[in-house]
Scaffold this active site. Sequence first.
Site, mmCIF file in Angstrom:
data_model
loop_
_atom_site.group_PDB
_atom_site.id
_atom_site.type_symbol
_atom_site.label_atom_id
_atom_site.label_comp_id
_atom_site.label_asym_id
_atom_site.label_seq_id
_atom_site.Cartn_x
_atom_site.Cartn_y
_atom_site.Cartn_z
ATOM 1 N N ASN A 31 3.668 16.133 0.176
ATOM 2 C CA ASN A 31 3.615 15.441 -1.081
ATOM 3 C C ASN A 31 2.002 15.650 -1.817
ATOM 4 O OD1 ASN A 31 3.467 13.691 -3.365
ATOM 5 N ND2 ASN A 31 3.690 11.914 -2.224
ATOM 6 N N LYS A 33 1.030 14.907 -4.519
ATOM 7 C CA LYS A 33 0.702 13.910 -5.669
ATOM 8 C C LYS A 33 0.263 14.512 -6.873
ATOM 9 C CE LYS A 33 -0.110 10.589 -1.722
ATOM 10 N NZ LYS A 33 -0.756 9.337 -1.410
ATOM 11 N N HIS A 65 8.482 6.414 -4.095
ATOM 12 C CA HIS A 65 7.178 6.152 -3.379
ATOM 13 C C HIS A 65 6.487 5.158 -3.745
ATOM 14 C CE1 HIS A 65 3.038 7.456 -2.111
ATOM 15 N NE2 HIS A 65 3.637 8.368 -1.478
ATOM 16 N N GLU A 89 3.602 4.452 -4.286
ATOM 17 C CA GLU A 89 2.524 4.452 -5.674
ATOM 18 C C GLU A 89 3.488 4.507 -7.081
ATOM 19 O OE1 GLU A 89 0.833 8.178 -4.597
ATOM 20 O OE2 GLU A 89 -0.391 7.392 -3.051
ATOM 21 N N GLU A 123 7.332 4.722 5.021
ATOM 22 C CA GLU A 123 6.029 4.765 4.792
ATOM 23 C C GLU A 123 5.239 3.300 4.582
ATOM 24 O OE1 GLU A 123 4.688 8.661 2.803
ATOM 25 O OE2 GLU A 123 5.388 7.566 1.336
ATOM 26 N N GLY A 174 -2.759 7.138 2.829
ATOM 27 C CA GLY A 174 -4.173 7.341 2.237
ATOM 28 C C GLY A 174 -5.465 6.699 2.942
ATOM 29 N N SER A 193 -0.960 8.600 6.708
ATOM 30 C CA SER A 193 -2.063 9.302 7.491
ATOM 31 C C SER A 193 -1.626 9.870 8.664
ATOM 32 C CB SER A 193 -3.057 8.089 7.802
ATOM 33 O OG SER A 193 -3.477 7.304 6.592
HETATM 34 C C1 PEP Z 1 2.202 9.920 0.847
HETATM 35 O O1 PEP Z 1 1.665 9.851 -0.151
HETATM 36 O O2 PEP Z 1 3.135 9.843 1.137
HETATM 37 C C2 PEP Z 1 1.193 9.817 2.076
HETATM 38 C C3 PEP Z 1 1.784 9.850 3.261
HETATM 39 O O3 PEP Z 1 -0.099 10.162 1.894
HETATM 40 P P1 PEP Z 1 -1.086 10.352 3.113
HETATM 41 O O4 PEP Z 1 -0.505 11.084 4.280
HETATM 42 O O5 PEP Z 1 -2.243 10.805 2.662
HETATM 43 O O6 PEP Z 1 -1.422 8.775 3.970
#
Ligand code: PEP
Length: 245
Positions: free
Chosen positions: A8, A10, A92, A94, A162, A168, A207
Amino acid sequence: MKKLIAGNWKMNGLASSLAEIEALKGITGEAACDIVVCPPLTLVEKAAERVGGSRIAIGAQDCHAQPSGAYTGDVSAEMLAEIGARFVILGHSERRSAYRETDAAVAAKAIAVHQAGLTSIICVGETRAERDEGRAIEVVCAQLEASIPNTATSSNTVIAYEPVWAIGTGLVPTLEQIEEMHSSIRQALEKRLGENGLGVRILYGGSVKASNAKAIFGVSNVDGALVGGASLKASEFAGIITAAA
Ligand code: PEP
């Protein structure tokens, strides 16, 4: 189950970044997993052209629930299919937090994605406070139940667990916590979708890096990963793909 590794991007990447997707073609030739990269909308068509004929699929990061209409600034699933997307990330965290996307909105979008012949990657996950209150499984299973539409099957739906606090941040749940959650999600999927629920891939996201991927992929009911930051560079993303293979 064949693992799925999804990137992803973003709101990151200009045309010059397409080289990172193209570089994956060389690295992933023999990988025994499915791979999808979801760049920003502006790069979906170009990315799909660049990976054409390879094992890498391209996805989008959101869509509207309607096929067309007076929705300024939005894009439909059918439009994404036309420019070469095969997957769409939905719900997601976000988007759930910044745009107040509800479970019902996610389910409506997922129907549109399925009707367009695409696969939805439906994201669920608890906040830090919800985990600290001991409500993580309850919260995630409720999100799951309300975000999955009746059109869901094992071939058009992927779930991404997630934890919001792991995205992040560099923080990752323990392997036991991941196992407990993925097994609860599997049970909820079976209850909801019957036999199909056993075939739905459940990705872990939050992460994931080349250095922790192998241990995470060893956990039962972890069928791949949704990767944010570490998917932006082909060299790091390839390390995660290799760990899955
Ligand atoms: C994500 O945005 O779906 C995600 C898992 O981000 P990160 O791997 O950077 O934590």
